[in-house]
Write a protein that holds these residues in place. Structure first.
Motif, PDB file in Angstrom:
ATOM      1  N   THR A 257      49.438  -1.328 -36.663  1.00 13.01           N
ATOM      2  CA  THR A 257      50.309  -1.991 -35.607  1.00 13.01           C
ATOM      3  C   THR A 257      50.875  -3.334 -35.937  1.00 13.01           C
ATOM      4  N   ALA A 258      50.159  -4.146 -36.540  1.00 16.92           N
ATOM      5  CA  ALA A 258      50.452  -5.575 -37.134  1.00 16.92           C
ATOM      6  C   ALA A 258      51.484  -5.544 -38.158  1.00 16.92           C
ATOM      7  N   LEU A 259      51.369  -4.548 -39.073  1.00 18.56           N
ATOM      8  CA  LEU A 259      51.886  -4.278 -40.102  1.00 18.56           C
ATOM      9  C   LEU A 259      53.389  -3.567 -39.797  1.00 18.56           C
ATOM     10  N   THR A 260      53.393  -3.020 -38.709  1.00 20.97           N
ATOM     11  CA  THR A 260      54.826  -2.287 -38.319  1.00 20.97           C
ATOM     12  C   THR A 260      55.984  -3.010 -38.410  1.00 20.97           C
ATOM     13  N   PRO A 261      56.077  -4.218 -37.867  1.00 22.74           N
ATOM     14  CA  PRO A 261      57.100  -5.243 -38.086  1.00 22.74           C
ATOM     15  C   PRO A 261      57.542  -5.370 -39.677  1.00 22.74           C
ATOM     16  N   VAL A 262      56.727  -5.272 -40.467  1.00 23.93           N
ATOM     17  CA  VAL A 262      56.861  -5.526 -41.972  1.00 23.93           C
ATOM     18  C   VAL A 262      57.702  -4.383 -42.426  1.00 23.93           C
ATOM     19  N   ILE A 263      57.039  -3.072 -41.902  1.00 27.57           N
ATOM     20  CA  ILE A 263      57.429  -1.638 -42.564  1.00 27.57           C
ATOM     21  C   ILE A 263      59.023  -1.567 -41.920  1.00 27.57           C
ATOM     22  N   LEU A 264      58.943  -1.858 -40.562  1.00 27.32           N
ATOM     23  CA  LEU A 264      60.379  -2.091 -40.067  1.00 27.32           C
ATOM     24  C   LEU A 264      61.536  -2.957 -40.466  1.00 27.32           C
ATOM     25  N   LYS A 265      60.909  -3.878 -41.303  1.00 25.27           N
ATOM     26  CA  LYS A 265      61.767  -4.986 -41.839  1.00 25.27           C
ATOM     27  C   LYS A 265      62.068  -5.947 -40.828  1.00 25.27           C
ATOM     28  N   GLU A 266      61.468  -6.063 -39.644  1.00 20.95           N
ATOM     29  CA  GLU A 266      61.664  -7.159 -38.738  1.00 20.95           C
ATOM     30  C   GLU A 266      61.325  -8.522 -39.131  1.00 20.95           C
ATOM     31  N   ILE A 267      60.535  -8.680 -39.944  1.00 22.02           N
ATOM     32  CA  ILE A 267      59.924  -9.906 -40.395  1.00 22.02           C
ATOM     33  C   ILE A 267      60.140  -9.801 -42.033  1.00 22.02           C
ATOM     34  N   PRO A 268      60.665 -11.102 -42.655  1.00 20.78           N
ATOM     35  CA  PRO A 268      60.858 -10.961 -44.261  1.00 20.78           C
ATOM     36  C   PRO A 268      59.439 -11.254 -45.035  1.00 20.78           C
ATOM     37  N   TRP A 269      58.376 -10.776 -44.424  1.00 19.43           N
ATOM     38  CA  TRP A 269      57.173 -11.286 -45.041  1.00 19.43           C
ATOM     39  C   TRP A 269      57.130 -10.660 -46.442  1.00 19.43           C
ATOM     40  N   PHE A 270      57.597  -9.406 -47.065  1.00 23.99           N
ATOM     41  CA  PHE A 270      57.669  -8.833 -48.341  1.00 23.99           C
ATOM     42  C   PHE A 270      58.342  -9.940 -49.292  1.00 23.99           C
ATOM     43  N   ASN A 271      59.527 -10.488 -48.987  1.00 25.01           N
ATOM     44  CA  ASN A 271      60.120 -11.398 -49.711  1.00 25.01           C
ATOM     45  C   ASN A 271      59.311 -12.614 -49.911  1.00 25.01           C
ATOM     46  N   HIS A 272      58.792 -13.113 -48.915  1.00 29.45           N
ATOM     47  CA  HIS A 272      57.934 -14.190 -49.220  1.00 29.45           C
ATOM     48  C   HIS A 272      56.931 -14.109 -50.105  1.00 29.45           C
ATOM     49  N   THR A 273      56.080 -13.015 -49.936  1.00 23.20           N
ATOM     50  CA  THR A 273      54.755 -12.789 -51.016  1.00 23.20           C
ATOM     51  C   THR A 273      55.365 -12.455 -52.406  1.00 23.20           C
ATOM     52  N   ILE A 274      56.451 -11.843 -52.595  1.00 23.63           N
ATOM     53  CA  ILE A 274      56.829 -11.762 -53.970  1.00 23.63           C
ATOM     54  C   ILE A 274      57.384 -13.034 -54.454  1.00 23.63           C
ATOM     55  N   THR A 275      57.908 -13.867 -53.735  1.00 22.75           N
ATOM     56  CA  THR A 275      58.321 -15.402 -54.288  1.00 22.75           C
ATOM     57  C   THR A 275      56.951 -15.961 -54.564  1.00 22.75           C
ATOM     58  N   LYS A 276      56.165 -15.804 -54.065  1.00 19.87           N
ATOM     59  CA  LYS A 276      54.864 -16.598 -54.190  1.00 19.87           C
ATOM     60  C   LYS A 276      54.167 -16.110 -55.309  1.00 19.87           C
ATOM     61  N   LEU A 277      54.043 -14.618 -55.426  1.00 21.36           N
ATOM     62  CA  LEU A 277      53.664 -13.804 -56.579  1.00 21.36           C
ATOM     63  C   LEU A 277      54.283 -14.289 -57.755  1.00 21.36           C
ATOM     64  N   LYS A 278      55.413 -14.495 -57.811  1.00 23.20           N
ATOM     65  CA  LYS A 278      56.301 -14.786 -59.149  1.00 23.20           C
ATOM     66  C   LYS A 278      55.943 -16.143 -59.635  1.00 23.20           C
ATOM     67  N   ALA A 279      55.643 -16.905 -58.564  1.00 17.37           N
ATOM     68  CA  ALA A 279      55.387 -18.392 -58.954  1.00 17.37           C
ATOM     69  C   ALA A 279      53.809 -18.487 -59.699  1.00 17.37           C
TER      70      ALA A 279
END
Length: 588
Positions: free
Chosen positions: A564-586
């Protein structure tokens, strides 16, 4: 002239003609009798009665007899394909049935005879119960179209007519206190109070749907925009209110809202938006807790479901709600496992029945998800969660959660739903429970392994913390991870105790597995975290060149709270994925 024509010879003819006019009450009675016979025929043909048994006896005072103080009631339990119920019957009622059927059946089991001395001793009652049980079993085994009187004895017609063909609800139970049948099931829940904000909003929107009929299309759109991401917080009781309404508040539900048929443009828009919203509530695409919604949907009786007048939404050339209506109809039939005769009773329209049969051939036998390709192309909405497959994938997805199951899923060509893409990094999901991410990496395979194990906490943007509790060797260790997420302006933490193992398949492929451990959560983490959860991960790290690699991560989010906590991520309600990829690339 009137007085001359009104002679004595005319009177008998006049009154005879008037008396032969159909009486409305008589017509209704004839129609009810015909429907009853049709229903009895259906019960016999489909062998709907699966079991019959006398489960208990009880006494009630006999005020009409001078010979005995009590009358014995034998409580019969009848189990059918669609519901179970109980009824009480006296010995005299059994005796009358025996007399009526004695001439029809060639053989009959021994029937308990009346005693010379009227008594209701325990011994007599037990003997009668055993013989009456044999009598009922014999009738059930020999049930045919000449024995409708037996079905009348069981009061089965009333059960079907009052409850529709509801498979999941026991319509009646016996009340010893009142010595009669009580309908314990209320199709419209009463005295229901919303327990959280989403439930309050359900009541709010239902009030709007009831008050502003001309604006229902807009209201359904608002409901969809608000509810998805929050619908999983709505209880099963409130879902029932959403579907069928609340009598105490005098609120009609979605079913009643969809039953209004007008030819104006607003009604058409309302119809399209309403069916679209209803469908999505029942799909894992939009509701991670769709299983609960489907269960409540299945508990709607056929009598209630027919109020939608589904045929009016399906038949016709230009019906934009047609596909949604067919999907909704199929979900109801599938949820209740209705047989062919029941489907015909439910649809009750030859053109609609043909449309549904064509729908099954065209879409369902392939995969019902294909139907939604056309539907989704017309919707200006966010990408949803994937519908649970009803194909052979189900047998894999519903297996016990093991690393072998996750490995099998990784090797199958499944219908993964693309959720987000950022700088060529991809995120997919399956049924809202399985998540797959694909990461192109500009680094060596050794560096990739370090990033996806030891350095993971640095690129999850503060959402994950990780510690090694015990290191068995350089390839295998016991770890604890805890995830942090925001829930209604408060932060929650869930801890996972897992065993992490790194395996070298060959020079170009490494495999990392993270599986739940049975070891308890350490005391210091119990203080930090709200609860302990479970998840499972399988990672494939592939060497592309000396300075490039690819990581594919499969996760089974086993814990419902964490899902349930991950649902907003899957529904793109929060930009969590973009932030994690930015950190990963760093870190690359």
């Amino acid at each position: 002239m009137l007085s001359q024509s009104f002679v004595q010879e005319v009177l008998p003819t006049l009154f005879r003609v008037q008396s032969e006019r159909p009486n409305p009450d008589q017509k209704q009675q004839v129609q009810k009798e015909r429907q009853g016979k049709d229903l009895y025929s259906l019960i016999v043909d489909q062998q709907m009665i699966k079991a019959i048994e006398i489960i208990e006896t009880f006494k009630e005072e006999d005020h009409g007899s001078i010979y005995k103080k009590h009358i014995v009631n034998y409580v019969i339990q009848i189990k059918t394909d669609y519901f179970d119920y109980t009824i009480p019957k006296r010995y005299s009622e059994f005796e009358k049935l025996h007399e009526q059927l004695h001439s029809q059946l060639k053989t009959m089991p021994k029937f308990p005879q009346k005693t010379l001395i009227q008594t209701n001793s325990r011994k007599i009652i037990a003997q009668r119960q055993a013989l009456l049980q044999q009598f009922l079993q014999h009738l059930l085994q020999n049930l045919d179209h000449t024995m409708y009187i037996f079905l009348e004895f069981l009061n089965i017609k009333e059960q079907f007519q009052k409850g529709g063909f509801d498979q999941n609800v026991k319509l009646y139970h016996f009340s010893k206190e009142e010595n009669a049948l009580r309908d314990l099931v209320d199709t419209s829940p009463k005295k229901i109070q919303p327990k959280n904000e989403p439930e309050q909003m359900i009541i709010h929107y239902l009030i709007k749907l009831n008050e502003k009929i001309d604006e229902r299309g807009k209201i359904f759109q608002k409901m969809e925009k608000y509810c998805f991401g929050k619908i999983q917080q709505v209880s099963s009781t409130m879902l029932k209110v959403l579907f069928t309404g609340d009598d105490e508040r005098e609120l009609k539900g979605i079913i009643q809202a969809l039953s209004i048929q007008n030819n104006d443009i607003q009604s058409h828009i309302s119809c399209i938006m309403g069916f679209q919203f209803f469908r999505k509530v029942l799909e894992y695409d939009y509701n991670p807790n769709a299983e609960q919604a489907l269960k409540q949907f299945g508990e709607i009786s056929i009598k209630q479901f027919k109020k939608i007048m589904i045929q009016s939404h399906i038949c016709g050339q230009q019906k934009l709600c047609k596909q949604d209506a067919l999907i909704l109809l199929h979900k109801y039939i599938n949820q209740n496992q209705l047989k062919d005769q029941m489907i015909k009773y439910l649809i009750d329209d030859n053109e609609c029945l043909q449309e549904y049969e064509q729908f099954l051939k065209t879409h369902v036998n392939k995969n019902i998800d294909e139907v939604k390709v056309t539907i989704e192309s017309t919707e200006n909405l966010q990408e949803p969660l994937q519908t649970k497959s009803n194909s052979s994938e189900n047998s894999i997805l519903e297996q016990e959660a093991t690393i072998e199951q996750l490995y099998e899923i990784s090797q199958m060509n499944l219908n993964w739903k693309l959720v987000q893409e950022f700088d060529n990094h991809l995120m997919y999901h399956l049924s809202g429970q399985y998540v797959k991410t694909v990461h192109p990496l500009i680094c060596s395979i050794e560096r990739a392994i370090t990033i996806f194990t030891d350095l993971k906490i640095q690129w999850f943007h503060g959402m994950i913390q990780k510690d090694v509790l015990e290191e068995y060797d350089q390839f295998r260790s016991l770890i604890v991870e805890y995830y942090v997420w925001e829930d209604k302006s408060t932060f929650k933490k869930m801890a996972f105790v897992s065993e992490q193992e790194i395996q070298k398949i060959d020079d170009f492929l490494y495999q990392i597995t993270i599986i739940p451990s049975t070891k308890p959560l350490p005391a210091n983490y119990k203080i930090k975290c709200d609860q302990k959860g479970q998840k499972m991960s399988l990672m494939f790290l592939k060497k592309i060149t000396d300075n490039s690699a690819e990581a594919i991560v499969y996760q089974n989010i086993m814990d419902k709270t964490f899902r349930t906590a991950l649902t907003p991520v899957i529904l793109k309600e929060i930009p969590w994925f973009n932030h994690t990829i930015t950190k990963l690339k760093a870190l690359l």
